[in-house]
Design a protein around this motif. Structure first.
Motif, short mmCIF file in Angstrom:
data_model
loop_
_atom_site.label_atom_id
_atom_site.label_comp_id
_atom_site.label_asym_id
_atom_site.label_seq_id
_atom_site.Cartn_x
_atom_site.Cartn_y
_atom_site.Cartn_z
N LEU A 85 0.83 -1.21 0.00
CA LEU A 85 0.00 0.00 0.00
C LEU A 85 0.86 1.26 0.00
N GLY A 86 1.89 1.28 0.84
CA GLY A 86 2.75 2.45 0.91
C GLY A 86 3.55 2.67 -0.36
N PHE A 87 4.03 1.57 -0.94
CA PHE A 87 4.81 1.65 -2.17
C PHE A 87 3.98 2.23 -3.32
N LEU A 88 2.72 1.85 -3.38
CA LEU A 88 1.85 2.31 -4.47
C LEU A 88 1.67 3.83 -4.46
N PHE A 89 1.53 4.41 -3.28
CA PHE A 89 1.08 5.80 -3.20
C PHE A 89 2.12 6.76 -2.65
N ASN A 90 3.29 6.27 -2.27
CA ASN A 90 4.31 7.14 -1.68
C ASN A 90 4.74 8.24 -2.65
N GLY A 91 4.74 9.48 -2.16
CA GLY A 91 5.21 10.61 -2.96
C GLY A 91 4.21 11.15 -3.96
N LEU A 92 3.01 10.59 -4.00
CA LEU A 92 2.00 11.02 -4.96
C LEU A 92 0.99 11.95 -4.31
N THR A 93 0.31 12.73 -5.13
CA THR A 93 -0.73 13.65 -4.67
C THR A 93 -2.00 13.41 -5.48
N TRP A 94 -3.15 13.50 -4.81
CA TRP A 94 -4.41 13.35 -5.54
C TRP A 94 -5.56 13.99 -4.76
N CYS A 95 -6.56 14.40 -5.50
CA CYS A 95 -7.82 14.84 -4.90
C CYS A 95 -8.86 14.92 -6.01
N GLY A 96 -10.12 14.76 -5.62
CA GLY A 96 -11.20 14.85 -6.59
C GLY A 96 -11.76 16.25 -6.68
N ARG A 97 -12.86 16.37 -7.44
CA ARG A 97 -13.54 17.66 -7.63
C ARG A 97 -15.01 17.48 -7.24
N PRO A 98 -15.54 18.35 -6.38
CA PRO A 98 -16.94 18.20 -5.94
C PRO A 98 -17.90 18.19 -7.13
N ASN A 99 -18.77 17.18 -7.13
CA ASN A 99 -19.84 17.08 -8.14
C ASN A 99 -19.32 16.93 -9.57
N GLN A 100 -18.06 16.56 -9.71
CA GLN A 100 -17.50 16.31 -11.04
C GLN A 100 -16.64 15.06 -11.00
N PRO A 101 -16.66 14.26 -12.05
CA PRO A 101 -15.79 13.09 -12.09
C PRO A 101 -14.34 13.49 -12.33
N GLY A 102 -13.45 12.57 -12.10
CA GLY A 102 -12.05 12.83 -12.40
C GLY A 102 -11.31 13.51 -11.26
#
Length: 290
Positions: free
Chosen positions: A138-155
């Protein structure tokens, strides 16, 4: 009759104006949130390809963890954050992701850390004897990455995401709390912890994940001992050691969670690694002739 019609016209006009105002107010909320510029960097470019690629790479290195659905893992991350306020993502939102990416941690192999990021990972890479969270699947997959969604929108939002401390339940903080808790719960036997003895203030800050998440998540029936390694920087001062007030307070905190405690200053194998790039330093010369 004309007065009645006039009154009806005024009422109808008032209702139209009210409906218009309410509509604008309703639309302004989500729109404003969607267009908000957060303080942190946006979602890492090519995030899906990176995660799926890391997944297959990890499975090729450690086939013993069993079959994993790499595309399914991406889907679980998407489901956790898509169309949601990035400051309203909880650990529970990532629970299914934790389940599909879970793995067994061998007893006596867990190595936690606080403010020793570079050193602890150099050490696990050099020895292969311990596992940090970042070494797990789990840690290896996501280490150093950034992400967030958008309210009421996909992607994903590739423009900006909440910074680490911008809001309590942001997409990154909640993820790493979940991952840290899962790692601590899966640990057994001796749990080792690498701490920096040269830092100012408390050696383990009260707001650190080690204190707020990992220690409370450990199972005293599975964890036989929490062993602290207090490592001074080669070029740093000896501000904390096993007998300083900061460590004694931390010892009490650990024992309050019904966990046994031990401590060692400047664990020799770690100090030897520090000396690889600092062989002329006095501490390293001293080690050499002991």
């Amino acid at each position: 009759m004309s007065d009645l019609l006039g009154t009806r016209s005024i009422i109808a006009l008032a209702l139209i104006i009210l409906a218009s105002c309410l509509g604008e107010t309703w639309a302004a909320g989500p729109t404003k949130l969607q267009n908000k510029r957060w303080k942190g960097a946006g979602t890492t470019q090519n995030l899906k390809n990176i995660i799926v690629g890391r997944c297959y790479h990890y499975l090729s290195l450690y086939p013993a963890i069993g079959e994993k659905d790499c595309n399914g893992i991406w889907q679980e991350l998407s489901d956790a954050v898509f169309k949601k306020d990035p400051c309203n993502i909880t650990e529970a939102d990532y629970q299914k992701l934790a389940e599909v990416a879970g793995q067994t941690i061998p007893c006596d192999k867990t190595l936690l850390w606080s403010r020793t990021d570079d050193l602890v990972h150099r050490y696990t890479k050099a020895t292969g004897n311990f596992v940090t969270l970042e070494d797990t699947f789990l840690g290896f997959l996501f280490n150093g990455l950034t992400w967030c969604g958008r309210p009421n929108q996909p992607g994903m939002n590739y423009k900006s995401c909440p910074a680490w401390n911008e809001c309590d339940n942001n997409s990154l903080t909640s993820f790493w709390k979940m991952a840290s808790a899962a790692f601590a719960r899966a640990s057994c036997g001796t749990v080792n912890v690498m701490l920096n003895g040269s830092v100012d203030g408390a050696i383990a800050r009260r707001e650190s994940f080690f204190r707020t998440v990992e220690i409370p998540s450990m199972n005293p029936d599975k964890v036989s001992e929490v062993k602290l390694w207090v490592i001074d920087d080669i070029e740093g001062e000896d501000k904390n050691s096993c007998n300083t007030d900061s460590l004694l307070e931390l010892k009490l905190f650990i024992q309050l969670h019904k966990l046994k405690f031990s401590c060692i200053d400047n664990f020799k194998p770690v100090q030897a690694l520090q000396c690889v790039g600092n062989y002329e330093h006095a501490a390293c010369n001293q080690c050499r002739y002991q």
